[in-house]
Design an enzyme around this catalytic site. Structure first.
Site, PDB file in Angstrom:
ATOM      1  N   GLU A  86       0.858  -1.175   0.000  1.00 31.32           N
ATOM      2  CA  GLU A  86       0.000   0.000   0.000  1.00 31.32           C
ATOM      3  C   GLU A  86       0.898   1.230   0.000  1.00 31.32           C
ATOM      4  OE1 GLU A  86      -3.463  -0.366   2.419  1.00 31.32           O
ATOM      5  OE2 GLU A  86      -3.664   1.797   2.668  1.00 31.32           O
TER       6      GLU A  86
ATOM      7  N   ASN B  32      -3.263  -1.644   7.627  1.00 29.21           N
ATOM      8  CA  ASN B  32      -4.541  -2.241   7.210  1.00 29.21           C
ATOM      9  C   ASN B  32      -4.251  -3.731   7.160  1.00 29.21           C
ATOM     10  OD1 ASN B  32      -5.956   0.229   6.909  1.00 29.21           O
ATOM     11  ND2 ASN B  32      -4.932   0.546   4.943  1.00 29.21           N
TER      12      ASN B  32
ATOM     13  N   LYS C 232      -3.899  -0.135  13.942  1.00 30.32           N
ATOM     14  CA  LYS C 232      -4.777   0.888  13.357  1.00 30.32           C
ATOM     15  C   LYS C 232      -6.187   0.412  13.648  1.00 30.32           C
ATOM     16  CE  LYS C 232      -6.068   2.956   8.866  1.00 30.32           C
ATOM     17  NZ  LYS C 232      -5.688   3.112   7.437  1.00 30.32           N
TER      18      LYS C 232
ATOM     19  N   GLU D 188     -10.678   4.359   9.059  1.00 30.23           N
ATOM     20  CA  GLU D 188     -10.838   3.993   7.655  1.00 30.23           C
ATOM     21  C   GLU D 188     -11.303   2.549   7.469  1.00 30.23           C
ATOM     22  OE1 GLU D 188      -7.774   7.045   5.467  1.00 30.23           O
ATOM     23  OE2 GLU D 188      -6.910   5.167   6.130  1.00 30.23           O
TER      24      GLU D 188
ATOM     25  N   ARG E  23     -12.025  17.478   9.745  1.00 31.82           N
ATOM     26  CA  ARG E  23     -11.229  16.263   9.912  1.00 31.82           C
ATOM     27  C   ARG E  23      -9.940  16.533  10.673  1.00 31.82           C
ATOM     28  NH1 ARG E  23      -8.748  12.590   4.914  1.00 31.82           N
ATOM     29  NH2 ARG E  23      -6.915  11.830   6.056  1.00 31.82           N
TER      30      ARG E  23
ATOM     31  N   LYS F 157       0.671  11.027  13.221  1.00 34.03           N
ATOM     32  CA  LYS F 157       1.270  11.528  11.980  1.00 34.03           C
ATOM     33  C   LYS F 157       1.790  12.942  12.172  1.00 34.03           C
ATOM     34  CE  LYS F 157      -1.388   8.643   8.790  1.00 34.03           C
ATOM     35  NZ  LYS F 157      -2.160   8.541   7.538  1.00 34.03           N
TER      36      LYS F 157
ATOM     37  N   ASP G 178      -2.894  14.329   6.352  1.00 32.02           N
ATOM     38  CA  ASP G 178      -2.330  13.058   5.881  1.00 32.02           C
ATOM     39  C   ASP G 178      -1.110  13.240   4.995  1.00 32.02           C
ATOM     40  OD1 ASP G 178      -2.076  10.365   5.636  1.00 32.02           O
ATOM     41  OD2 ASP G 178      -3.717  10.084   4.215  1.00 32.02           O
TER      42      ASP G 178
ATOM     43  N   GLU H 277       4.963   9.735  13.460  1.00 33.90           N
ATOM     44  CA  GLU H 277       4.860   8.913  12.253  1.00 33.90           C
ATOM     45  C   GLU H 277       5.122   9.782  11.033  1.00 33.90           C
ATOM     46  OE1 GLU H 277       1.490   6.194  11.893  1.00 33.90           O
ATOM     47  OE2 GLU H 277       1.438   6.461   9.725  1.00 33.90           O
TER      48      GLU H 277
ATOM     49  N   GLU I  33       3.505   9.080  -0.993  1.00 37.74           N
ATOM     50  CA  GLU I  33       2.116   8.934  -1.436  1.00 37.74           C
ATOM     51  C   GLU I  33       1.595  10.197  -2.108  1.00 37.74           C
ATOM     52  OE1 GLU I  33      -0.494   7.823   1.740  1.00 37.74           O
ATOM     53  OE2 GLU I  33      -2.317   8.050   0.540  1.00 37.74           O
TER      54      GLU I  33
ATOM     55  N   HIS J 161      -4.224  18.339   0.054  1.00 31.84           N
ATOM     56  CA  HIS J 161      -5.112  17.219  -0.265  1.00 31.84           C
ATOM     57  C   HIS J 161      -5.943  17.473  -1.524  1.00 31.84           C
ATOM     58  CE1 HIS J 161      -7.075  13.454   0.513  1.00 31.84           C
ATOM     59  NE2 HIS J 161      -6.570  13.356   1.731  1.00 31.84           N
TER      60      HIS J 161
ATOM     61  N   TRP K   9     -13.098  13.080   1.930  1.00 34.03           N
ATOM     62  CA  TRP K   9     -12.196  12.452   0.958  1.00 34.03           C
ATOM     63  C   TRP K   9     -12.068  13.302  -0.315  1.00 34.03           C
ATOM     64  CZ3 TRP K   9     -13.958   6.548   1.200  1.00 34.03           C
ATOM     65  CH2 TRP K   9     -13.441   6.001   2.376  1.00 34.03           C
TER      66      TRP K   9
END
Lengths: 718, 718
Positions: B185, B228, B305, B309, B354, B378, B383, B405, B411, B539, B561
């Protein structure tokens, strides 16, 4: 003292002193170009190579000359070669570039070769050796250069060369079963080397080295994507990427082919049908093909798996394979492209023996395919088993060129952890006699076209290549890529010659290494047959991933997907009766062959249970009853792997640390799994034979229930 | 003349003569151990190293000594070092092995370090230099050896060493988001290096080289699998494989951790619930944990986690994060294992900003977690964006250790084709001031525990490692793995020091190379911010794969999102109002920080649109109106990439052919994509600003519709 000699000397010394510093990860394959330690031989080579001339300046000439210089500098420790033009000791030039004198001297040799062939010839001029590498084309000359390099790699004399060679088969392709998400169907060496996302702008060095390796053995085509195809590969987004690869491969004489998903006109063309007789469909394929050739003028053509294992095809529209193949052939004909149409079909609606279905369906079409269609036939009628009799279609379609499909990746042969030297299997198939034109009508002759005078000839190997650093997941399996290529060039080469060449080029010319390891390789194919499927047993692997044994599997939706369908073990015996009293599959062979296979007394014991349902008490040639014979064969397989391990362990002095250890670990796995095969299969069949294991066969380590309970989530290649 | 010197000399010469022969594929990372060309310096090194002694014989001592010998032989062209025991010029020995004399001499230094720390000390004995590398443990000594090697790699003097170092953070882990099917991922460098299928019997050389690389920068833990998570990793079938990796890593001081899927008791334990207060669940985790420690006595613990999500967690049973974390912590406590519990939560049922949700949910739990729990946060509240203000949780939980983190894999930062030097980003975050204990309460102090006196401290980096030959898909991104490790060891290191070290170790010590490329690296982070998300935008990447721009996306099921949620562009302006008039996220910071961010006049312009919805006509500090400012920043990003390209092109003399070309191709892609970002984002925002592009900004190449139509099937990491 020359710098490079020194370096080579030191590298060699160091390899043995501290293996880790110069550990060899196997990336270089058989193009190691190891320094020639034997100073006498090295001097002999040098004497004949003090000046070199390459004529021409095509991209092919450039890569060939670069390769020659790389190979010579590494092998001879010499990098400065003079260029005395036509007076050079080594002249590399294709026919059109040869000077008048050489053209005249080489006239008859050049007449003997085809467009990809080459001539390597040594003349003595004023007592001095002069060698010419030539061909009708730059590509041919390049093949000559690789051949010349191989002579040096294998320490052969280059004093009196007179080699005239042409590939005997025209289309020599690798089939990559690579998906667009980079998974590889039946891939056991990591993931696809095609990094689609970063293409076309990022050209991985791997693509170049892949092309070099293929060219060095004569492979001249590559089908980039899986036969279970995704139509997206035919969209402009992907074609740009395909073009980038084609551009990399072109100088090496390698053409790019794509699989054509038969339903592409619907999926990416917005049509409502993919009926091959529909005008819009025909037009769509014509335009798509034109689009491809605009980007890739030497595009090779399409490979199609249609109406097979769920893939769409002409039968979805009430048409047949001829309709489908010819429609695509028409679209390609203008551009000299070809269709490779797979004969691997068997239907869930057909209750006849799966082994008979491809023949039944295709042979009636003989003569109906267009000239640029070749039908691609797997070596056996089932599916790439450790051993199968040759496919009955070979020899049976005199008016249709048949392309051999071998599987280099070991879907059913231990995947990437079992050392199995496949040229031995390939050789066996190629030499089997179809008898269709009388004795001597061997399979190789159908493949190279000499049996029926085919103009279009081809051979395909399903690639075992992935993005593992060593390409094939296990350095020993590089031999199968190599061997496939060499047999595609010349299907009459012996597996022994191939093993010899490969070992010398990949590891060492030391006799103490070459002889025992060659023997180990040549024995390895029989070992896997023995510990997996002796005496004609077949398709008893586990479900889906085919990793490990699964003779007990009987619950899959299609009967012919179940191992029990193939071995038919019961209290009376074991094996598939394909004689007259059974499915009569033997009748698909020429009468001589049908007779031999059909009679239990003349049927070779290797195929016994392939063609016959045989009583557990049946007496084998060696006097053992069948049950004991099966058990002893399984044991023999295990013993053979033990012996392979023993052989390899003595090779430490001749191999770098990294490759030595890697092969060792894999042989340990192979031994463990050979025992797993033996124990689980014997426990399973014992339920029916109700006999004790004979003396000499080890007791199983676990119960049958244990073996049946094993699960392998995320097994690769599935 | 020494053989190795000669070899090195020749290798070096040849690198420039014929790049291809000795092409460098980047596999060796920063452990190139390039030969020290400067003969004066080399002699200086040799004078201090004519004899070497390693005391002890643990596996760690063996690997450290092997590494030292490898490094020295490569760098100095010398492989025969004398061993004069305690009289050797270089002595490597952990405290317990030191002889009486050295123990006494090093007493005070040894008191200064912790269990993983080391001392490098040069004494002059009878006018002769003697160096000791020591630590409280063999692992500490090993870190000293790597530090010593780095000094040589970066051409520093070793004449008067007096280095006393301890890692400032205890748990320094890489988080691999690797799945059991080997997809990764957010992985852009191929597939997982964990070849699960062939483990435990096949130990890939990569595992060893991975451990070496990590140890060399001080990384001491690895979470093998994706957050995940798949519960199968906790079954015996996989634990055998995990054990094999733990055995490889142990000598290098690296512990293995696993992600614990919260619902594992149901999925692999046959329980009906995973309620953390359920007796059977508690017992299941206790037994499972015991089972793991039986196999892996130094197992590190679990990363979780939960309720994030779609992942299961304690809230599925009406419990909270404390209940869940403490239940696992209890199971691990006996064995000194830890729980790393992620704070990355945001709910589809929570309509608040968020950016506020993690803080709102976790801060009230401060003080309630068991001692062996650390909360993993994080760096920013959204993110892993090109730039985010520091996460408001830092500083806000004085009774709870917080683990940083970072995301090393890019990404949202161009994935593996964009050269972005992340230590610059990491440094920025670590140096931001939370003000919770007054000025100087920087984030680094919360992470290393000095702010609130945490005993358990940690830092995590989401790995950018895959099975590409060069590990990170792009050699320049090896710097981010390296830099993360160095900052995990010492979060106060500057990004400039790190760039310097990495470039020298990876490529060359030549000033003409190091200086310009260092500048290029240090500028690269601002470049990506400018061409993707200038002035606090965030984002606005495309859906799912996050590859390329997607500010127009507004149709995803969860509002948060969608990029439009984050930029809120309209005719009045652009940006997310997080001040009192908006979501008031600023209130989660200490008053000093809240005030600064909350006031548009004091808010740093880098964060302008993060915290404020700003009129298109708002005047920026440089006098430009916002619209022009945004457009000029996008253009600046493109110009910065052009300048990176220019810099790199001058580096050909200092870099081998393969790596030079690779970086060049990637910079071409980066430039193309920087323009894509600029053009598509400006066209999109222009719909709202209704203003012309200012002078100096290039016209877009395509229409907005074109950019919106782009699709990237099978984009990696998704």
């Amino acid at each position: 003292m020359n710098r490079l000699i020194l370096r080579q000397f030191l590298l060699l010394t160091l390899c043995f002193v501290s293996g880790n510093v110069f550990s060899n990860n196997g990336y270089k394959l058989w193009l190691q170009y190891n320094f020639v330690e034997d100073s006498k031989l090295r001097e002999e080579y040098k004497v004949g190579l003090n000046s070199i001339f390459f004529a021409g300046n095509s991209e092919t000439v450039k890569v060939a000359s670069k390769e020659l210089m790389l190979g010579l500098s590494e092998m001879l420790g010499e990098e400065n070669f003079k260029n005395n033009k036509w007076n050079s000791q080594l002249v590399c030039a294709s026919e059109a570039f040869l000077n008048h004198e050489l053209k005249k001297l080489l006239k008859s040799e050049l007449e003997e070769i085809n467009d990809e062939g080459f001539v390597l010839k040594t003349f003595m001029v004023h007592g001095k050796q002069k060698t010419v590498i030539t061909g009708k084309t730059d590509i041919g000359t390049m093949y000559g250069v690789y051949h010349f390099l191989r002579l040096l790699q294998t320490h052969q004399s280059i004093k009196q060369l007179n080699v005239i060679e042409s590939p005997k088969i025209k289309v020599r392709v690798l089939n990559h079963w690579d998906n667009l998400d980079r998974t590889v169907e039946r891939g056991y060496a990591g993931f696809s080397i095609w990094d689609w996302h970063r293409l076309p702008d990022y050209i991985d060095q791997r693509y170049i080295d892949y092309a070099r390796a293929n060219a060095s053995v004569g492979i001249n085509g590559v089908v980039l994507n899986n036969v279970n195809a995704n139509a997206l590969i035919l969209t402009p987004f992907y074609l740009e990427k395909v073009k980038a690869l084609a551009d990399v491969f072109r100088p090496y004489g390698i053409k790019v082919y794509l699989t054509a998903r038969f339903s592409a006109p619907i999926e990416i063309g917005d049509l409502k049908t993919a009926d091959p007789l529909d005008k819009n469909v025909i037009q769509w394929w014509n335009k798509k093909t034109e689009e491809i050739y605009k980007m890739i003028p030497d595009f090779g053509g399409y490979l199609v798996k249609a109406n097979s294992e769920g893939q769409p095809g002409p039968q979805n529209y009430g048409r047949n394979h001829v309709d489908g193949a010819n429609m695509l052939a028409d679209a390609l004909a203008t551009f000299k492209g070809i269709v490779m149409w797979r004969a691997f079909v068997y239907s869930e609606h057909d209750v006849t023996d799966r082994a008979k279905q491809a023949y039944s369906e295709f042979v009636p079409y003989d003569g109906q395919f267009k000239k640029n269609v070749v039908v691609q036939v797997k070596n056996g009628a089932i599916d790439f088993q450790p051993r199968e009799p040759f496919h009955p279609m070979f020899g049976a379609m005199p008016k249709t060129p048949l392309m051999m499909e071998f599987q280099i990746t070991q879907e059913y042969l231990g995947q990437s952890t079992h050392t199995v030297f496949l040229p031995k299997l390939f050789e066996e198939v190629l030499h089997e006699d179809t008898y269709v034109n009388g004795k001597g009508s061997i399979v190789a002759k159908d493949v190279d076209g000499s049996l029926h005078g085919d103009k279009l000839t081809g051979i395909a190997g399903v690639s075992n290549i992935g993005n593992d650093i060593n390409w094939t997941g296990n350095v020993m399996l590089q031999a199968n890529w190599y061997g496939y290529g060499r047999l595609a060039w010349n299907p009459y080469l012996s597996s022994g010659e191939i093993a010899d060449e490969w070992l010398r080029s990949t590891f060492s010319n030391d006799k103490k290494f070459v002889e025992p390891v060659k023997e180990m390789l040549l024995d390895s194919r029989e070992a896997v047959v023995n510990y997996m499927t002796p005496l004609g047993l077949h398709h008893i692997m586990a479900t889906g991933h085919h990793y490990g044994p699964g003779p007990w599997v009987s619950n899959l939706s299609r009967p012919e997907w179940n191992p029990v369908y193939y071995h038919k073990a019961d209290e009376n015996g074991v094996g598939f009766d394909r004689t007259k009293t059974g499915s009569n599959a033997v009748a698909q062979y020429a009468p001589e062959v049908a007779k031999m296979y059909g009679d239990i007394k003349t049927c070779p014991e290797e195929y016994l249970l392939w063609f016959h349902h045989v009583s557990w008490d049946y007496k084998l040639k060696d006097g053992n009853v069948l049950w004991d014979g099966i058990a002893l064969k399984y044991q023999e397989g295990v013993e053979e792997v033990k012996s392979m391990k023993k052989t390899w362990q003595k090779m430490k002095p001749y191999v770098d640390d990294e490759r030595f250890k890697e092969v060792n670990m894999f042989l340990d796995i192979q031994l463990k799994e050979a025992k797993w095969w033996r124990d689980s299969c014997l426990l399973y069949f014992q339920q029916y034979s109700k006999k004790e294991l004979p003396v000499g066969v080890d007791k199983p380590e676990h119960t049958l229930e244990y073996y049946k309970s094993l699960k392998f989530p995320f097994a690769p290649g599935n």
